[in-house]
Design a protein around this motif. Structure first.
Motif, PDB file in Angstrom:
ATOM      1  N   SER A 143      -7.114  42.110  76.208  1.00 30.37           N
ATOM      2  CA  SER A 143      -6.849  42.714  77.517  1.00 30.37           C
ATOM      3  C   SER A 143      -7.812  43.867  77.789  1.00 30.37           C
ATOM      4  O   SER A 143      -8.215  44.095  78.934  1.00 30.37           O
ATOM      5  N   TYR A 144      -8.196  44.589  76.745  1.00 28.07           N
ATOM      6  CA  TYR A 144      -9.168  45.676  76.902  1.00 28.07           C
ATOM      7  C   TYR A 144     -10.515  45.121  77.348  1.00 28.07           C
ATOM      8  O   TYR A 144     -11.157  45.658  78.261  1.00 28.07           O
ATOM      9  N   TYR A 145     -10.955  44.023  76.708  1.00 26.39           N
ATOM     10  CA  TYR A 145     -12.225  43.406  77.095  1.00 26.39           C
ATOM     11  C   TYR A 145     -12.170  42.926  78.549  1.00 26.39           C
ATOM     12  O   TYR A 145     -13.122  43.118  79.310  1.00 26.39           O
ATOM     13  N   SER A 146     -11.050  42.302  78.921  1.00 25.59           N
ATOM     14  CA  SER A 146     -10.906  41.829  80.302  1.00 25.59           C
ATOM     15  C   SER A 146     -10.991  42.991  81.282  1.00 25.59           C
ATOM     16  O   SER A 146     -11.605  42.885  82.353  1.00 25.59           O
ATOM     17  N   GLY A 147     -10.375  44.120  80.909  1.00 21.95           N
ATOM     18  CA  GLY A 147     -10.422  45.291  81.766  1.00 21.95           C
ATOM     19  C   GLY A 147     -11.834  45.816  81.950  1.00 21.95           C
ATOM     20  O   GLY A 147     -12.230  46.207  83.056  1.00 21.95           O
ATOM     21  N   LEU A 148     -12.618  45.829  80.878  1.00 23.66           N
ATOM     22  CA  LEU A 148     -14.007  46.270  80.982  1.00 23.66           C
ATOM     23  C   LEU A 148     -14.787  45.391  81.954  1.00 23.66           C
ATOM     24  O   LEU A 148     -15.535  45.886  82.809  1.00 23.66           O
ATOM     25  N   ILE A 149     -14.608  44.079  81.812  1.00 21.07           N
ATOM     26  CA  ILE A 149     -15.338  43.145  82.674  1.00 21.07           C
ATOM     27  C   ILE A 149     -14.913  43.315  84.126  1.00 21.07           C
ATOM     28  O   ILE A 149     -15.744  43.304  85.039  1.00 21.07           O
ATOM     29  N   GLU A 150     -13.604  43.500  84.350  1.00 21.12           N
ATOM     30  CA  GLU A 150     -13.111  43.710  85.713  1.00 21.12           C
ATOM     31  C   GLU A 150     -13.691  44.986  86.320  1.00 21.12           C
ATOM     32  O   GLU A 150     -13.899  45.076  87.528  1.00 21.12           O
ATOM     33  N   GLU A 151     -13.970  45.986  85.482  1.00 21.73           N
ATOM     34  CA  GLU A 151     -14.512  47.250  85.978  1.00 21.73           C
ATOM     35  C   GLU A 151     -16.026  47.223  86.115  1.00 21.73           C
ATOM     36  O   GLU A 151     -16.642  48.217  86.481  1.00 21.73           O
ATOM     37  N   GLY A 152     -16.641  46.080  85.814  1.00 21.97           N
ATOM     38  CA  GLY A 152     -18.070  45.938  86.056  1.00 21.97           C
ATOM     39  C   GLY A 152     -18.955  45.998  84.838  1.00 21.97           C
ATOM     40  O   GLY A 152     -20.181  45.941  84.961  1.00 21.97           O
ATOM     41  N   VAL A 153     -18.384  46.129  83.646  1.00 21.67           N
ATOM     42  CA  VAL A 153     -19.195  46.167  82.434  1.00 21.67           C
ATOM     43  C   VAL A 153     -19.699  44.764  82.120  1.00 21.67           C
ATOM     44  O   VAL A 153     -18.929  43.804  82.100  1.00 21.67           O
ATOM     45  N   ARG A 154     -20.995  44.638  81.886  1.00 18.02           N
ATOM     46  CA  ARG A 154     -21.588  43.357  81.492  1.00 18.02           C
ATOM     47  C   ARG A 154     -21.405  43.211  79.990  1.00 18.02           C
ATOM     48  O   ARG A 154     -21.938  44.005  79.213  1.00 18.02           O
ATOM     49  N   LEU A 155     -20.664  42.203  79.577  1.00 18.92           N
ATOM     50  CA  LEU A 155     -20.241  42.079  78.186  1.00 18.92           C
ATOM     51  C   LEU A 155     -20.491  40.658  77.687  1.00 18.92           C
ATOM     52  O   LEU A 155     -20.110  39.687  78.339  1.00 18.92           O
ATOM     53  N   VAL A 156     -21.146  40.542  76.527  1.00 15.30           N
ATOM     54  CA  VAL A 156     -21.380  39.247  75.886  1.00 15.30           C
ATOM     55  C   VAL A 156     -20.904  39.334  74.444  1.00 15.30           C
ATOM     56  O   VAL A 156     -21.258  40.270  73.721  1.00 15.30           O
ATOM     57  N   PHE A 157     -20.096  38.367  74.032  1.00 16.05           N
ATOM     58  CA  PHE A 157     -19.615  38.303  72.655  1.00 16.05           C
ATOM     59  C   PHE A 157     -20.584  37.477  71.817  1.00 16.05           C
ATOM     60  O   PHE A 157     -21.079  36.443  72.267  1.00 16.05           O
ATOM     61  N   VAL A 158     -20.802  37.914  70.584  1.00 12.66           N
ATOM     62  CA  VAL A 158     -21.692  37.170  69.702  1.00 12.66           C
ATOM     63  C   VAL A 158     -20.991  36.926  68.372  1.00 12.66           C
ATOM     64  O   VAL A 158     -20.364  37.822  67.808  1.00 12.66           O
ATOM     65  N   GLY A 159     -21.043  35.686  67.903  1.00 13.45           N
ATOM     66  CA  GLY A 159     -20.474  35.334  66.605  1.00 13.45           C
ATOM     67  C   GLY A 159     -18.994  35.044  66.618  1.00 13.45           C
ATOM     68  O   GLY A 159     -18.489  34.342  65.746  1.00 13.45           O
ATOM     69  N   ARG A 160     -18.268  35.586  67.590  1.00 16.70           N
ATOM     70  CA  ARG A 160     -16.825  35.384  67.685  1.00 16.70           C
ATOM     71  C   ARG A 160     -16.444  35.146  69.138  1.00 16.70           C
ATOM     72  O   ARG A 160     -16.870  35.885  70.022  1.00 16.70           O
ATOM     73  N   TYR A 161     -15.629  34.145  69.358  1.00 19.78           N
ATOM     74  CA  TYR A 161     -15.174  33.770  70.695  1.00 19.78           C
ATOM     75  C   TYR A 161     -13.827  34.427  70.969  1.00 19.78           C
ATOM     76  O   TYR A 161     -12.982  34.532  70.077  1.00 19.78           O
ATOM     77  N   VAL A 162     -13.619  34.885  72.212  1.00 19.67           N
ATOM     78  CA  VAL A 162     -12.359  35.521  72.593  1.00 19.67           C
ATOM     79  C   VAL A 162     -11.712  34.676  73.688  1.00 19.67           C
ATOM     80  O   VAL A 162     -12.092  34.777  74.860  1.00 19.67           O
TER      81      VAL A 162
END
Length: 384
Positions: A156-175
């Motif tokens: 939920s924290y990651y989703s919140g970051l993305i909703e607030e405009g943070v460009r986020l890419v996960f590497v090595g692990r899928y969420v």
């Protein structure tokens, strides 16, 4: 601790309470979502007066935001308007060859695109991870490449970051369930290659050495196991999971050593072992030796990741090679696409890099005259 390409430590001995910035406690949109039992996306739309949200829901969101002391993350919001040429990277560790190889690819691709890199480490601690992400945002990074410390706890924290405009890419692990892009090894295919190889060697009693308890539900762990089991089932075989009841948190080689040792002491029998990474394989081989088994004559052993040491281990380790440097390169490419985009993603893209089985001494294939070339399946041969 925050590191910068070419300059070493930027910020050391920084201590920030969980969920705070500069020592001041801050509620975020995930706090509001939990309070009301609604999605982060709904909270975001209500706060920004965008999308389809009922008036009653919007009012509840605004009232809750005021009550919990929510303040918009201005740093995140300004990322759209204030483009920088720095990429933030947060890994769970930086001492292993695994992350060093990924970072090598990240730095190469970032440099070619005119970006510098800021590196931080969470040590598999989701609280530290949030602190490091907040520090990176304070540095005005254009986006973040993240190896998640605890995907389920922080989704939920990651989703919140993305909703607030943070460009986020996960590497090595899928969420799962988070609209962020990810790039990782095709772990199902890697496990399948191992299972088919061991079955082709005529092995019948196969054990899969799992990892420490906090990581057993991570997607890469489940997918490697599932891929191996699928290949074995196609040959009328199945594998026993070794270490799944072992709760002690230890360095991976020691964990595998004790898990395999205890399994054998309890009467367990194996003629093949698939360790979910090379560090686990090192420990498993030593446990087998100490129990009087010969590798590969009595027991075939296969690892995963092809760490630098694996070629020089004795016996040289048969393993699945992950294109780690390519993971880093592709992560940067995905991030740059998101930086150039005008809107946050509604769906994440999952890029899978194909692995390769590297046959060495520890499986016994060469002494048995078995070739590995025919063991590489087509992707369409794998069930979803």
């Amino acid at each position: 601790m925050l590191f910068s390409e070419g300059t070493g430590i930027l910020d050391a001995n920084v201590s920030i309470p969980s969920g705070s910035v500069n020592g001041v406690q801050r509620a975020d949109i995930t706090t509001i979502a939990r309070e009301l039992g609604i999605s982060v996306a709904t909270v975001h739309r209500a706060l920004h007066n965008s999308g389809s949200v009922s008036e009653s829901t919007r009012r509840r969101v605004l009232e809750t935001a005021q009550r919990v002391g929510y303040r918009p993350n201005r740093i995140a919001q300004e990322l759209r308007a204030r483009k920088t040429f720095t990429i933030g990277v947060t890994f769970t560790g930086i001492s292993s060859a695994f992350y060093a190889s990924i970072l090598d690819g990240v730095e190469e691709a970032a440099h070619q695109a005119g970006y510098s890199v800021l590196l931080s480490c969470s040590h598999d601690d989701p609280v530290k991870e949030r602190e490091q992400i907040e520090l990176l945002l304070e540095k005005r990074v254009a986006g973040i490449i993240l190896s998640p410390a605890d995907p389920s706890a922080s989704a939920s924290y990651y989703s919140g970051l993305i909703e607030e405009g943070v460009r986020l890419v996960f590497v090595g692990r899928y969420v799962p369930g988070v609209p962020g892009d990810s790039v990782e090894t095709n772990n199902s295919l890697g496990g399948y290659l191992v299972g088919k190889h061991l079955a082709g060697l005529g092995r019948q009693r196969i054990g899969i050495v799992t990892t420490i308890a906090p990581k057993r539900q991570y997607t890469y762990v489940l997918e490697r196991i599932a891929g191996c089991q699928q290949a074995l089932q196609e040959h009328g075989l199945s594998a026993t999971i070794i270490g799944e009841d072992f709760e002690e948190r230890l360095p991976l080689p020691r964990f595998a050593y004790k898990a395999v040792r205890d399994y054998l002491r309890k009467g367990g029998a194996v003629d093949a072992v698939f360790a979910l990474n090379d560090d686990l394989a090192y420990g498993a081989i030593n446990a087998l030796f100490d129990a009087g088994y010969r590798v590969p004559e009595d027991v075939s052993v296969v690892g995963f990741n092809d760490e630098a040491m694996s070629e020089f281990f004795r016996p040289a380790l048969t393993t699945v090679r992950s294109a780690l440097r390519e993971l880093g390169i592709q992560a940067v490419h995905l991030l740059l696409e998101r930086i150039a985009a005008t809107e946050s993603p509604t769906l994440g893209r999952r890029v899978l890099i194909e692995p390769q089985l590297v046959v060495r001494e520890s499986c016994g294939a060469k002494s048995r005259g078995v070739e590995a070339n025919h063991l590489h399946p087509r992707k369409e041969d794998l069930t979803p």
